[in-house]
Design a protein around this motif. Structure first.
Motif, mmCIF file in Angstrom:
data_model
loop_
_atom_site.group_PDB
_atom_site.id
_atom_site.type_symbol
_atom_site.label_atom_id
_atom_site.label_comp_id
_atom_site.label_asym_id
_atom_site.label_seq_id
_atom_site.Cartn_x
_atom_site.Cartn_y
_atom_site.Cartn_z
ATOM 1 N N SER A 80 48.106 91.770 -20.745
ATOM 2 C CA SER A 80 47.455 90.568 -20.204
ATOM 3 C C SER A 80 46.071 90.439 -20.813
ATOM 4 N N ILE A 81 45.692 89.184 -21.017
ATOM 5 C CA ILE A 81 44.448 88.880 -21.735
ATOM 6 C C ILE A 81 43.659 87.841 -20.958
ATOM 7 N N ILE A 82 42.369 88.108 -20.802
ATOM 8 C CA ILE A 82 41.451 87.054 -20.350
ATOM 9 C C ILE A 82 40.597 86.691 -21.547
ATOM 10 N N ALA A 83 40.712 85.449 -21.985
ATOM 11 C CA ALA A 83 39.960 84.977 -23.146
ATOM 12 C C ALA A 83 38.730 84.220 -22.662
ATOM 13 N N VAL A 84 37.612 84.471 -23.296
ATOM 14 C CA VAL A 84 36.378 83.762 -22.938
ATOM 15 C C VAL A 84 36.066 82.777 -24.062
ATOM 16 N N ASN A 85 35.804 81.522 -23.685
ATOM 17 C CA ASN A 85 35.582 80.477 -24.678
ATOM 18 C C ASN A 85 34.406 79.598 -24.292
ATOM 19 N N ALA A 86 33.622 79.207 -25.288
ATOM 20 C CA ALA A 86 32.580 78.193 -25.068
ATOM 21 C C ALA A 86 33.211 76.840 -25.404
ATOM 22 N N TYR A 133 49.116 78.926 -19.450
ATOM 23 C CA TYR A 133 48.250 79.924 -18.819
ATOM 24 C C TYR A 133 48.963 80.638 -17.678
ATOM 25 N N SER A 134 48.669 81.932 -17.549
ATOM 26 C CA SER A 134 49.290 82.762 -16.513
ATOM 27 C C SER A 134 48.725 82.408 -15.138
ATOM 28 N N GLU A 135 49.606 82.010 -14.230
ATOM 29 C CA GLU A 135 49.164 81.658 -12.878
ATOM 30 C C GLU A 135 48.624 82.904 -12.168
ATOM 31 N N GLY A 136 49.219 84.048 -12.425
ATOM 32 C CA GLY A 136 48.769 85.291 -11.788
ATOM 33 C C GLY A 136 47.324 85.617 -12.181
ATOM 34 N N LEU A 137 47.020 85.541 -13.470
ATOM 35 C CA LEU A 137 45.653 85.826 -13.923
ATOM 36 C C LEU A 137 44.685 84.768 -13.423
ATOM 37 N N ARG A 138 45.126 83.504 -13.446
ATOM 38 C CA ARG A 138 44.257 82.422 -12.962
ATOM 39 C C ARG A 138 43.878 82.669 -11.494
ATOM 40 N N LYS A 139 44.866 83.071 -10.700
ATOM 41 C CA LYS A 139 44.585 83.328 -9.264
ATOM 42 C C LYS A 139 43.593 84.469 -9.102
ATOM 43 N N ARG A 140 43.764 85.525 -9.914
ATOM 44 C CA ARG A 140 42.821 86.659 -9.825
ATOM 45 C C ARG A 140 41.407 86.206 -10.164
ATOM 46 N N LEU A 141 41.280 85.372 -11.202
ATOM 47 C CA LEU A 141 39.949 84.892 -11.607
ATOM 48 C C LEU A 141 39.347 83.985 -10.531
ATOM 49 N N ILE A 142 40.178 83.128 -9.950
ATOM 50 C CA ILE A 142 39.684 82.203 -8.915
ATOM 51 C C ILE A 142 39.215 83.012 -7.709
ATOM 52 N N LEU A 193 50.319 82.526 -29.420
ATOM 53 C CA LEU A 193 50.707 83.848 -29.933
ATOM 54 C C LEU A 193 50.853 84.845 -28.782
ATOM 55 N N ALA A 194 49.965 84.732 -27.783
ATOM 56 C CA ALA A 194 50.099 85.606 -26.606
ATOM 57 C C ALA A 194 51.458 85.374 -25.964
ATOM 58 N N ARG A 195 51.854 84.108 -25.849
ATOM 59 C CA ARG A 195 53.164 83.798 -25.254
ATOM 60 C C ARG A 195 54.290 84.371 -26.103
ATOM 61 N N GLU A 196 54.161 84.270 -27.421
ATOM 62 C CA GLU A 196 55.216 84.823 -28.284
ATOM 63 C C GLU A 196 55.375 86.327 -28.089
ATOM 64 N N LEU A 197 54.273 87.009 -27.761
ATOM 65 C CA LEU A 197 54.351 88.452 -27.527
ATOM 66 C C LEU A 197 54.687 88.787 -26.075
ATOM 67 N N GLY A 198 54.851 87.750 -25.259
ATOM 68 C CA GLY A 198 55.175 87.969 -23.846
ATOM 69 C C GLY A 198 53.987 88.460 -23.047
ATOM 70 N N MET A 199 52.770 88.136 -23.507
ATOM 71 C CA MET A 199 51.567 88.594 -22.801
ATOM 72 C C MET A 199 51.057 87.505 -21.861
ATOM 73 N N GLU A 200 50.553 87.949 -20.699
ATOM 74 C CA GLU A 200 49.905 87.015 -19.764
ATOM 75 C C GLU A 200 48.569 86.610 -20.375
ATOM 76 N N TYR A 201 48.185 85.348 -20.203
ATOM 77 C CA TYR A 201 46.972 84.874 -20.878
ATOM 78 C C TYR A 201 46.261 83.842 -20.005
ATOM 79 N N ALA A 202 44.949 83.995 -19.876
ATOM 80 C CA ALA A 202 44.139 82.979 -19.178
ATOM 81 C C ALA A 202 42.835 82.811 -19.927
ATOM 82 N N THR A 203 42.242 81.646 -19.776
ATOM 83 C CA THR A 203 40.963 81.342 -20.427
ATOM 84 C C THR A 203 39.900 81.095 -19.380
#
Ligand code: HPA
Length: 247
Positions: A80-86, A133-142, A193-203
């Motif tokens: 799982s990945i949390i990406a930080v973006n400006a 975007y991963s709903e699970g990661l989004r919920k954790r961030l929220i 690409l995260a999805r192609e690898l089956g990784m959870e991803y949120a920004t």
């Protein structure tokens, strides 16, 4: 349990409280990642960190080797990945200093190596990307932001442009008609690409300027850096709180 990975964007090159354990090899079958993945601990929790634009910040968005970055994190054990973006703000609710957790993406990039499934395939692969975007990661961030009392807009369409130039006012108007809320240059192909690898991803995105044509003023790097410097503290606090295990 696999460690969460953080991809640091502009302004985020290190996390306060991060204790380095080891720096991993930066080579992959797709070439070299922007920076080596660093494995470490934050508040007693294992975490992996990669600087998207390299250290120092020298790789522009269209030159990032996204495939190598994602592969490096995967090889290091991240799932799982949390990406930080400006980003630039288009939606009137998403002005400078606002934190946004997008829930959708529109890809306006071109010419980037955007898939692991291009060559040497036994059969063609299409991955589902309905909800990038991963709903699970989004919920954790929220919930982490709520616990800290940090304001965060928990929806939004991220429009990803090619860069490195900023957009014209007409391009931003077209994006607004498309339903885009914030504009940046690095969500794609990273999320795909995260999805192609089956990784959870949120920004976790920090708005650093009004997008082109949204105000009279032209966009300056000085204003962007000023907001980045101020806003990263909130980002780091939210990340640290998100990483904490919940009992
Ligand atoms: N456009 C694209 N990318 C960005 C912007 C913008 O206005 N601000 C920060 N990253």
């Amino acid at each position: 349990m696999s460690p969460i990975a953080i991809i640091g964007g502009s302004g985020l090159y290190a996390i306060e409280g991060f204790e380095r354990i080891e720096t991993l090899d930066d080579s992959t079958c797709w070439g070299t990642s922007s920076s080596p993945v660093v494995r470490g601990m934050v508040d007693g929790v294992e975490v992996l960190f990669l600087a998207r634009h390299g250290i120092p910040h020298s790789i522009p968005p269209h030159k990032v080797n996204y495939r190598a970055n994602l592969q490096s994190l995967y090889n290091a054990g991240a799932r799982s990945i949390i990406a930080v973006n400006a980003v630039g703000g288009i939606n009137t609710k998403m002005g400078p200093e606002v934190l946004v957790l997008p829930d959708q993406i529109i890809d306006y990039t071109w010419g980037r190596e955007h898939t692991f499934f291009a060559e040497g395939l036994d059969e063609v692969v299409h991955v589902d990307f309905s909800y990038p975007y991963s709903e699970g990661l989004r919920k954790r961030l929220i919930s982490a932001a709520n616990r800290l009392g940090v304001g965060l807009v928990d929806f939004g369409v991220y429009g990803c442009t090619q860069g490195p130039r900023l957009e014209s006012a007409a391009e931003v108007s077209r994006m607004e008609r498309d339903g885009v809320d914030v504009v940046g240059m690095t969500a794609m192909p990273e999320a795909g690409l995260a999805r192609e690898l089956g990784m959870e991803y949120a920004t976790l995105a920090l708005v650093v300027n009004w997008a082109a044509g949204r105000t009279e003023a032209l966009i300056t790097m000085d204003e962007i850096h000023e907001v980045l410097d101020g806003g990263m503290l909130n980002i780091i606090n939210v990340l640290r709180e998100t990483l904490k295990p919940i009992y």
